[in-house]
Scaffold this motif. Structure first.
Motif, PDB file in Angstrom:
ATOM      1  N   SER A 256       0.836  -1.188   0.000  1.00 44.16           N
ATOM      2  CA  SER A 256       0.000   0.000   0.000  1.00 44.16           C
ATOM      3  C   SER A 256       0.878   1.246   0.000  1.00 44.16           C
ATOM      4  O   SER A 256       1.588   1.498   0.966  1.00 44.16           O
ATOM      5  N   HIS A 257       0.844   1.974  -1.085  1.00 41.12           N
ATOM      6  CA  HIS A 257       1.639   3.214  -1.134  1.00 41.12           C
ATOM      7  C   HIS A 257       0.988   4.310  -0.307  1.00 41.12           C
ATOM      8  O   HIS A 257       1.666   5.101   0.329  1.00 41.12           O
ATOM      9  N   TRP A 258      -0.332   4.388  -0.297  1.00 40.83           N
ATOM     10  CA  TRP A 258      -1.016   5.435   0.473  1.00 40.83           C
ATOM     11  C   TRP A 258      -0.777   5.250   1.964  1.00 40.83           C
ATOM     12  O   TRP A 258      -0.516   6.206   2.681  1.00 40.83           O
ATOM     13  N   GLY A 259      -0.849   3.999   2.411  1.00 45.97           N
ATOM     14  CA  GLY A 259      -0.696   3.753   3.839  1.00 45.97           C
ATOM     15  C   GLY A 259       0.749   3.501   4.241  1.00 45.97           C
ATOM     16  O   GLY A 259       1.051   3.430   5.423  1.00 45.97           O
ATOM     17  N   GLY A 260       1.652   3.345   3.273  1.00 44.58           N
ATOM     18  CA  GLY A 260       3.050   3.037   3.598  1.00 44.58           C
ATOM     19  C   GLY A 260       3.160   1.732   4.350  1.00 44.58           C
ATOM     20  O   GLY A 260       3.899   1.616   5.316  1.00 44.58           O
ATOM     21  N   ASN A 261       2.428   0.729   3.896  1.00 45.36           N
ATOM     22  CA  ASN A 261       2.308  -0.505   4.660  1.00 45.36           C
ATOM     23  C   ASN A 261       2.481  -1.733   3.777  1.00 45.36           C
ATOM     24  O   ASN A 261       2.069  -1.743   2.625  1.00 45.36           O
ATOM     25  N   ASP A 359       6.149  -1.673   8.165  1.00 50.56           N
ATOM     26  CA  ASP A 359       6.401  -0.439   7.426  1.00 50.56           C
ATOM     27  C   ASP A 359       6.954  -0.768   6.049  1.00 50.56           C
ATOM     28  O   ASP A 359       7.856  -1.597   5.915  1.00 50.56           O
ATOM     29  N   LEU A 360       6.429  -0.092   5.041  1.00 44.38           N
ATOM     30  CA  LEU A 360       6.835  -0.398   3.672  1.00 44.38           C
ATOM     31  C   LEU A 360       8.261   0.064   3.378  1.00 44.38           C
ATOM     32  O   LEU A 360       8.927  -0.495   2.509  1.00 44.38           O
ATOM     33  N   SER A 361       8.748   1.066   4.132  1.00 50.42           N
ATOM     34  CA  SER A 361      10.053   1.656   3.795  1.00 50.42           C
ATOM     35  C   SER A 361      11.194   0.644   3.882  1.00 50.42           C
ATOM     36  O   SER A 361      12.207   0.797   3.202  1.00 50.42           O
ATOM     37  N   LEU A 364      10.515  -1.482   0.318  1.00 54.37           N
ATOM     38  CA  LEU A 364      10.304  -0.868  -0.985  1.00 54.37           C
ATOM     39  C   LEU A 364      11.267   0.295  -1.172  1.00 54.37           C
ATOM     40  O   LEU A 364      11.466   1.103  -0.268  1.00 54.37           O
ATOM     41  N   ARG A 365      11.857   0.354  -2.362  1.00 57.18           N
ATOM     42  CA  ARG A 365      12.729   1.466  -2.702  1.00 57.18           C
ATOM     43  C   ARG A 365      12.292   2.040  -4.034  1.00 57.18           C
ATOM     44  O   ARG A 365      11.777   1.323  -4.884  1.00 57.18           O
ATOM     45  N   LYS A 366      12.538   3.341  -4.168  1.00 59.60           N
ATOM     46  CA  LYS A 366      12.170   4.013  -5.417  1.00 59.60           C
ATOM     47  C   LYS A 366      13.396   4.050  -6.312  1.00 59.60           C
ATOM     48  O   LYS A 366      14.497   4.327  -5.843  1.00 59.60           O
ATOM     49  N   PHE A 463      -3.178   8.553  -7.879  1.00 58.99           N
ATOM     50  CA  PHE A 463      -4.269   9.452  -7.485  1.00 58.99           C
ATOM     51  C   PHE A 463      -5.638   8.919  -7.893  1.00 58.99           C
ATOM     52  O   PHE A 463      -6.629   9.604  -7.732  1.00 58.99           O
TER      53      PHE A 463
END
Lengths: 496, 79
Positions: A256-261, A359-361, A364-366, A463
């Protein structure tokens, strides 16, 4: 005016999705069908072979170190390992590495099947560098054999010792002639009441066969065994531990990108393949032994070592929440200790689900190249039990955000199937891209193997959720205004 | 294990993904946005006109759209 720009971005989000093309970097595990007359060309010989069969866990694991020699006049790069068709279905985690460079990637292998009547199938090993004539190379072939341990006796009392029987060939089945070979069998303890004794004439040193050394037995050495020769032996050894077999594991990872989860859920269908319970289960006996904690063939608890940062765990089964669980968050790892609703004796089954958030961080990496992301997650995060766990089928589903495209993945776990599909859940308009990977015959040794997924996720797609809701709400407001402004009064209109 | 994707992962070590709004602030933000949207919707209900549609209803819908997404994340359904 603002609504128009948002509407435009919404349309862009939808159109980017329509143009999605999924790209899978790894092909499905293929099987090559050859004619029944096919026999592996006799271009190799096994100069020396040592097999170690490990029976310490609830499945058999073989490690074969073999010195192969090219006896042909041309360089050769295809080495075959034969298996009976019935056995092949139970073999998993087949890996071949260069013994002298174990840290390097495993060699490419594939299953080679013949027509239906043939009872032998082969694993074909592709040597990355063809072996020159008269040259030698050391291979390390490792695999697990699942569902092959049979409890003998098949029924035991609640507090009795459990014995398992394992049958295998004392000669390592090979498609090539073997000059010298030996098999070491490692048992969990020295309690091995029954085992096949082979005639001393077979043994090249004319010693009693097998040789015993503590909890290790060794069959052989044998000399000049022709290709395809087998000599079956059986061993029966004490294993008063559960033989945990997971028939099916479904594992969902939801990004989940919105929730960072990163939400993980695992659904297990497991059974104890050990000896069945003789008579009825006695709660009094069970409770009496609770303090002594003697070894038992029943599965009492499962320990999930989760990554640190795991939060909100849950453990439910068909009835509902199972309250006999403990969660200990830690800095290095968080321990989730589960106790099933009942002790799982041989032949008993239990299905449950566990899940947690993180936590997604961490995962996940950009990427620097535009709107691409890279996800790194463990392929398997099951329980870590000293007696081991075997998984007949693992289905991993990575649910990416809605609108993710260009999905690529890489994992060192051999897969049988991979596909991408749509998964529809809360607040979705079209559905989220989900990557489904299926592996069979996996054992818990592979629980630290990773899975890397990359995908493109344009910001316009992200979005989509709020914009769809915004447009919907605006439509309701506009409808209220329109309907409210309809003049329903009776009689003549007043002049303005 | 070395694979091209693993190298890509290592190369991106400096840019871990962080959401715009952290997990801690999802509930207050979602609540705040939803409250604004209900307030504006209420004011719009008192005087429904085309002028108010763009002045009140558009911000109310936007606040509801983003507020709903943050609220559903805050209650544990991570979308």
């Amino acid at each position: 005016m603002r609504s128009i720009t948002f509407l435009a971005s919404c349309i862009a989000a939808v159109s980017s999705f329509a143009a999605a093309e999924l790209n899978i970097s790894q092909p499905l595990l293929s099987r090559q069908v050859l004619p029944s007359s096919f026999k592996p060309p006799q271009v190799f010989k096994n100069a020396n072979l040592v097999r170690t069969t490990m029976l310490e866990k609830g499945y058999a694991r073989d490690v074969i170190n073999v010195v192969i020699e090219n006896i042909d006049s041309k360089p050769q790069s295809e080495y075959y390992v034969p298996f009976e068709t019935s056995l092949l279905a139970k073999v998993g985690c087949f890996e071949v590495r260069d013994k002298k460079a174990l840290e390097k990637d495993p060699f490419r292998v594939e299953v080679v099947a013949f027509d239906e009547e043939s009872s032998t199938e082969f694993y074909k090993i592709h040597l990355p560098v063809p072996l020159e004539p008269n040259q030698q190379q050391v291979l390390r072939i490792s695999y697990s054999v699942l569902s092959s341990l049979i409890p003998v006796p098949a029924e035991i009392g609640q507090n009795e010792k459990q014995y398992l029987q394992y049958t295998f060939s004392a000669y390592v089945p090979s498609a090539y002639a073997t000059e010298k070979q030996k098999t070491n069998v490692k048992f969990p303890s020295g309690d091995v009441p029954d085992y096949t004794k082979l005639p001393t004439e077979l043994n090249s040193e004319n010693k009693p066969d097998p040789q015993k050394q503590g909890s290790t037995f060794s069959y052989g050495p044998y000399e000049n065994i022709p290709a395809g020769a087998e000599e079956f032996v059986s061993v029966r050894y004490e294993f008063t531990k559960p033989v945990t077999h997971v028939t099916q594991l479904e594992r969902d990872l939801e990004v989940s990108h919105w929730g960072g989860n990163l939400a993980t859920e695992e659904r297990y269908w497991l059974e104890n393949r050990g000896a069945h319970l003789k008579g009825q289960f006695s709660r009094v006996e069970w409770q009496k032994s609770a303090y002594m904690n003697p070894p038992t063939a029943a599965l009492k608890a499962l320990g999930f070592p989760l990554h640190s940062g795991a939060v909100d765990p849950y453990f439910t089964d068909d009835i509902g929440n199972v309250s006999t669980s403990r969660f200990r968050p830690g800095k290095k790892e968080s321990a989730l200790e589960l106790k099933p609703r009942y002790p799982i004796f041989g032949g008993w089954k239990y299905s449950f689900r566990v899940g947690w958030n993180a936590d997604l961080s961490t995962y996940l990496r950009k990427l620097s190249t535009g709107d691409s992301y890279i996800l790194r997650v463990p392929f398997l995060e099951g329980p870590r039990q000293p007696e081991g766990i075997e998984y007949a089928r693992v289905q991993l589903r990575v649910i990416l955000p809605e609108g993710a495209t260009n999905v690529r993945y890489s994992t060192s776990i051999p897969l049988i199937e991979s596909s991408t599909s749509m998964h529809r859940t809360f607040m979705d308009t079209l559905g989220r891209t989900s990557l489904t990977l299926t592996a069979i015959n996996v054992v818990d040794d592979f629980r630290d193997r990773g899975l890397i997924v990359t995908y493109d996720y344009p910001w316009t797609a992200s979005f989509r959720k709020p914009i769809v809701i915004t447009v919907g709400m605006l439509a309701i407001f506009a409808a209220t205004w329109l309907i409210g402004s309809i003049d329903t009064s009776i009689g003549k209109k007043k002049a303005a | 294990m070395s694979s091209p994707l693993l190298d890509v992962w290592e190369a991106a070590s400096a840019s871990p993904f962080h959401p715009t709004v952290g997990k801690q602030s999802q509930l207050p933000l979602g609540f705040f946005l939803l409250a604004i949207s209900f307030l504006l919707a209420g004011v719009f209900g008192l005087n429904r006109s085309f002028r108010n549609l763009s002045l009140l209803a558009v911000p109310a819908s936007l606040a509801f759209g983003f507020g709903a997404v943050y609220m559903i994340c805050a209650v544990g359904v991570y979308v």
